[in-house]
Write a protein that holds these residues in place. Structure first.
Motif, PDB file in Angstrom:
ATOM      1  N   ALA A 291       0.740  -1.302   0.013  1.00  0.00           N
ATOM      2  CA  ALA A 291      -0.041   0.001  -0.083  1.00  0.00           C
ATOM      3  C   ALA A 291       0.848   1.111  -0.046  1.00  0.00           C
ATOM      4  CB  ALA A 291      -0.748  -0.082   1.149  1.00  0.00           C
ATOM      5  N   TRP A 292       1.889   1.103   0.621  1.00  0.00           N
ATOM      6  CA  TRP A 292       2.869   2.236   0.602  1.00  0.00           C
ATOM      7  C   TRP A 292       3.389   2.467  -0.636  1.00  0.00           C
ATOM      8  CZ3 TRP A 292       4.899   5.612   4.795  1.00  0.00           C
ATOM      9  CH2 TRP A 292       6.087   6.367   4.165  1.00  0.00           C
ATOM     10  N   GLY A 293       3.947   1.610  -1.457  1.00  0.00           N
ATOM     11  CA  GLY A 293       4.571   1.499  -2.621  1.00  0.00           C
ATOM     12  C   GLY A 293       3.528   2.097  -3.763  1.00  0.00           C
ATOM     13  N   TYR A 302      -1.228  12.384  -8.896  1.00  0.00           N
ATOM     14  CA  TYR A 302      -2.021  13.576  -8.679  1.00  0.00           C
ATOM     15  C   TYR A 302      -1.011  14.313  -7.619  1.00  0.00           C
ATOM     16  CZ  TYR A 302      -5.751  11.166 -10.868  1.00  0.00           C
ATOM     17  OH  TYR A 302      -6.579  10.324 -11.704  1.00  0.00           O
ATOM     18  N   PRO A 303      -1.444  15.681  -7.716  1.00  0.00           N
ATOM     19  CA  PRO A 303      -0.526  16.721  -6.765  1.00  0.00           C
ATOM     20  C   PRO A 303      -1.195  16.491  -5.422  1.00  0.00           C
ATOM     21  CG  PRO A 303      -2.200  18.051  -8.079  1.00  0.00           C
ATOM     22  CD  PRO A 303      -2.097  16.448  -8.414  1.00  0.00           C
ATOM     23  N   ILE A 304      -1.060  15.295  -4.548  1.00  0.00           N
ATOM     24  CA  ILE A 304      -1.367  15.081  -3.198  1.00  0.00           C
ATOM     25  C   ILE A 304      -0.458  14.791  -2.335  1.00  0.00           C
ATOM     26  CG2 ILE A 304      -3.751  14.374  -3.986  1.00  0.00           C
ATOM     27  CD1 ILE A 304      -2.978  11.616  -3.651  1.00  0.00           C
ATOM     28  N   SER A 305      -0.593  14.648  -1.028  1.00  0.00           N
ATOM     29  CA  SER A 305       0.476  14.632  -0.190  1.00  0.00           C
ATOM     30  C   SER A 305       0.369  12.884   0.263  1.00  0.00           C
ATOM     31  CB  SER A 305       0.197  15.050   1.058  1.00  0.00           C
ATOM     32  OG  SER A 305      -0.875  14.732   2.040  1.00  0.00           O
ATOM     33  N   MET A 306       1.612  12.432   0.637  1.00  0.00           N
ATOM     34  CA  MET A 306       1.639  11.001   0.994  1.00  0.00           C
ATOM     35  C   MET A 306       0.786  10.563   1.973  1.00  0.00           C
ATOM     36  SD  MET A 306       3.286   8.538  -0.194  1.00  0.00           S
ATOM     37  CE  MET A 306       3.584   6.621   0.318  1.00  0.00           C
ATOM     38  N   PRO A 307       0.352  11.259   3.178  1.00  0.00           N
ATOM     39  CA  PRO A 307      -0.473  10.858   4.077  1.00  0.00           C
ATOM     40  C   PRO A 307      -1.775  10.544   3.389  1.00  0.00           C
ATOM     41  CG  PRO A 307       0.677  12.540   5.032  1.00  0.00           C
ATOM     42  CD  PRO A 307       1.087  12.594   3.460  1.00  0.00           C
ATOM     43  N   THR A 308      -2.491  11.619   2.490  1.00  0.00           N
ATOM     44  CA  THR A 308      -3.471  11.268   1.911  1.00  0.00           C
ATOM     45  C   THR A 308      -3.573   9.975   0.921  1.00  0.00           C
ATOM     46  OG1 THR A 308      -3.947  13.866   1.704  1.00  0.00           O
ATOM     47  CG2 THR A 308      -5.245  12.485  -0.107  1.00  0.00           C
ATOM     48  N   ALA A 309      -2.429  10.057   0.301  1.00  0.00           N
ATOM     49  CA  ALA A 309      -2.302   8.864  -0.779  1.00  0.00           C
ATOM     50  C   ALA A 309      -2.463   7.505   0.021  1.00  0.00           C
ATOM     51  CB  ALA A 309      -1.099   8.848  -1.372  1.00  0.00           C
ATOM     52  N   LEU A 310      -1.686   7.410   1.247  1.00  0.00           N
ATOM     53  CA  LEU A 310      -1.613   6.111   2.080  1.00  0.00           C
ATOM     54  C   LEU A 310      -3.067   6.040   2.703  1.00  0.00           C
ATOM     55  CD1 LEU A 310       0.028   3.920   3.103  1.00  0.00           C
ATOM     56  CD2 LEU A 310       0.712   5.271   5.071  1.00  0.00           C
ATOM     57  N   LEU A 311      -3.568   6.876   3.291  1.00  0.00           N
ATOM     58  CA  LEU A 311      -5.075   6.638   3.894  1.00  0.00           C
ATOM     59  C   LEU A 311      -6.110   6.191   2.656  1.00  0.00           C
ATOM     60  CD1 LEU A 311      -5.106   9.593   6.439  1.00  0.00           C
ATOM     61  CD2 LEU A 311      -4.709   7.174   6.747  1.00  0.00           C
ATOM     62  N   SER A 312      -5.870   6.811   1.669  1.00  0.00           N
ATOM     63  CA  SER A 312      -6.669   6.463   0.194  1.00  0.00           C
ATOM     64  C   SER A 312      -6.621   4.995  -0.048  1.00  0.00           C
ATOM     65  CB  SER A 312      -6.448   7.316  -0.737  1.00  0.00           C
ATOM     66  OG  SER A 312      -6.735   8.590  -0.509  1.00  0.00           O
ATOM     67  N   LEU A 313      -5.513   4.294   0.235  1.00  0.00           N
ATOM     68  CA  LEU A 313      -5.275   2.937  -0.261  1.00  0.00           C
ATOM     69  C   LEU A 313      -4.988   1.937   0.570  1.00  0.00           C
ATOM     70  CD1 LEU A 313      -2.642   3.921  -3.248  1.00  0.00           C
ATOM     71  CD2 LEU A 313      -5.117   3.734  -3.382  1.00  0.00           C
ATOM     72  N   PRO A 315      -5.563  -0.958   3.109  1.00  0.00           N
ATOM     73  CA  PRO A 315      -6.884  -1.746   3.195  1.00  0.00           C
ATOM     74  C   PRO A 315      -7.538  -1.968   4.609  1.00  0.00           C
ATOM     75  CG  PRO A 315      -4.674  -2.811   3.128  1.00  0.00           C
ATOM     76  CD  PRO A 315      -4.493  -1.478   3.119  1.00  0.00           C
ATOM     77  N   GLY A 316      -7.742  -0.838   5.107  1.00  0.00           N
ATOM     78  CA  GLY A 316      -8.328  -1.030   6.302  1.00  0.00           C
ATOM     79  C   GLY A 316      -9.884  -0.404   6.279  1.00  0.00           C
ATOM     80  N   GLY A 317     -10.620  -0.237   7.315  1.00  0.00           N
ATOM     81  CA  GLY A 317     -12.024   0.256   7.409  1.00  0.00           C
ATOM     82  C   GLY A 317     -11.913   1.868   7.027  1.00  0.00           C
TER      83      GLY A 317
END
Length: 369
Positions: A291-293, A302-313, A315-317
């Motif tokens: 998920a990190w990769g 997309y011009p987004i930050s890493m926290p946003t990308a990680l939370l988007s992908l 595999p949690g609730g």
């Protein structure tokens, strides 16, 4: 005779209910994740093994199906016109990311199956990054799958993601940065009250139940979950607004499912326990790394930050990831959109694909035999 049989069944179900309630209450006091699913599951499992010889536990599949219908209804509530519009803006990247994630999970399942000696079907269902309830229901319906191994693997994965993702997001590893580029959206949940169930439930309840029964008649995968979800979503898209369920009903539905799954678990059938648990922990860590990769790839698109990308992908609730996103001022609308798309994609697309895959592998093995 019939009256005595019914009385014995009710007595056994009563004992199961008491064990499930005690487990749910304990997990709630411990602030464990999804306490009313995991608590009853573990309590009934332990109770049935300790007292099973003298007073067997019992749980009706009809009760479990009622819980599934309730959960399916809550899933369908998330599919609103605004949610679909939000997802449509990045549909291609959502499809790309979920396909890459599923291929990654399939690769992990192949390796786990080789290392543990488990059949590929069991390893694959244990690796699918979907909802615990839906994956367990699919595992139960799939012939030849070890439900105990799937449950252990999925629960360990869920616990690891719930614990590890917040640590990673809030750690200096991501620079402790806050999102400033994306518009931060607030999730407004209607206050769920008993009086608010009417009049909406007069048409949502029959549709949800009818879709569950119809789906079961036509052998739809996990019909008692996906049928109500589809029916509710269609009504929502037609302009009707489904009432939110009180927390008590959602907790009760999880208990109904958890108690049933607890009786399905057979720890004595879990061969090489240490190796199975070790592989489950290892695959959970690999899933987080994967998920990190993919998050890094998403930040390039997309011009987004890493926290946003990680939370988007991750595999949690969706609820847990949404809470974290709100805490760090991440782009909440993007996080919710990606999580919602992943959930619905896995709920609707993955079961038919798995059934097709398993059916072909079964035909191939029978022809070779």
């Amino acid at each position: 005779m019939i009256l005595m049989y019914v009385r014995r069944c009710l007595l056994k179900m009563g004992k199961t209910l008491i064990a499930a309630l005690l487990g749910g209450i304990l997990f709630k006091l411990l602030h464990a994740p999804i306490p009313w699913l995991l608590g009853p599951m573990l309590a009934v499992l332990i109770g049935s093994k300790i007292f099973g010889r003298t007073s067997a536990f019992r749980w009706s599949s009809s009760v479990r199906n009622s819980g599934m219908i309730t959960v399916g209804y809550t899933i369908g509530l998330a599919m609103t016109a605004s949610a679909i519009e939000e997802m449509s803006h990045q549909l291609m990247s959502m499809v790309l990311m979920i396909v890459l994630l599923l291929l990654f999970c399939a690769g992990m399942a192949f390796v786990v199956a080789k290392l543990s000696g488990t059949d590929f079907k069991t390893a694959l269902l244990g690796s699918v990054p979907g909802g615990l309830t839906q994956v367990l229901a699919l595992a139960e319906e799939t012939e030849g799958v070890n439900v105990t191994i799937v449950t252990v693997t999925q629960v360990i994965r869920l616990m690891m993601i719930i614990v590890c993702i917040p640590i990673v997001v809030f750690s200096p590893l991501l620079g402790g940065s806050h999102d400033t580029g994306g518009a931060v959206a607030e999730l407004h949940h209607a206050a769920a009250t008993w009086s608010g169930l009417l009049p909406g439930m007069l048409w949502f309840a029959p549709v949800a139940i009818g879709c569950a029964v119809l789906g079961n008649r036509v052998n739809f995968p996990t019909a008692y979950l996906l049928g109500p979800a589809i029916g509710t979503a269609v009504l929502q898209l037609c302009g009707l607004e489904g009432p939110a369920l009180p927390a008590f009903l959602i907790d009760a539905a999880q208990l109904m499912i958890g108690a049933y799954v607890g009786l399905l678990l057979k720890p004595e059938q879990l061969e090489n326990k240490l190796r199975t648990i070790s592989l489950a922990v290892g695959s959970g860590l690999l899933l987080i790394v994967g998920a990190w990769g993919f998050s890094l790839l998403l930040t390039k698109l997309y011009p987004i930050s890493m926290p946003t990308a990680l939370l988007s992908l991750a595999p949690g609730g969706m609820d847990q990831m949404g809470i974290i996103a709100h805490e760090i001022d991440a782009d909440l609308s993007m996080v919710a959109g990606y999580q919602l798309f992943r959930m619905f994609f896995i709920f609707f697309a993955v079961p038919p694909l798995l059934r097709l895959l398993f059916r072909r592998s079964l035909k191939r093995s029978s022809s070779e035999g």
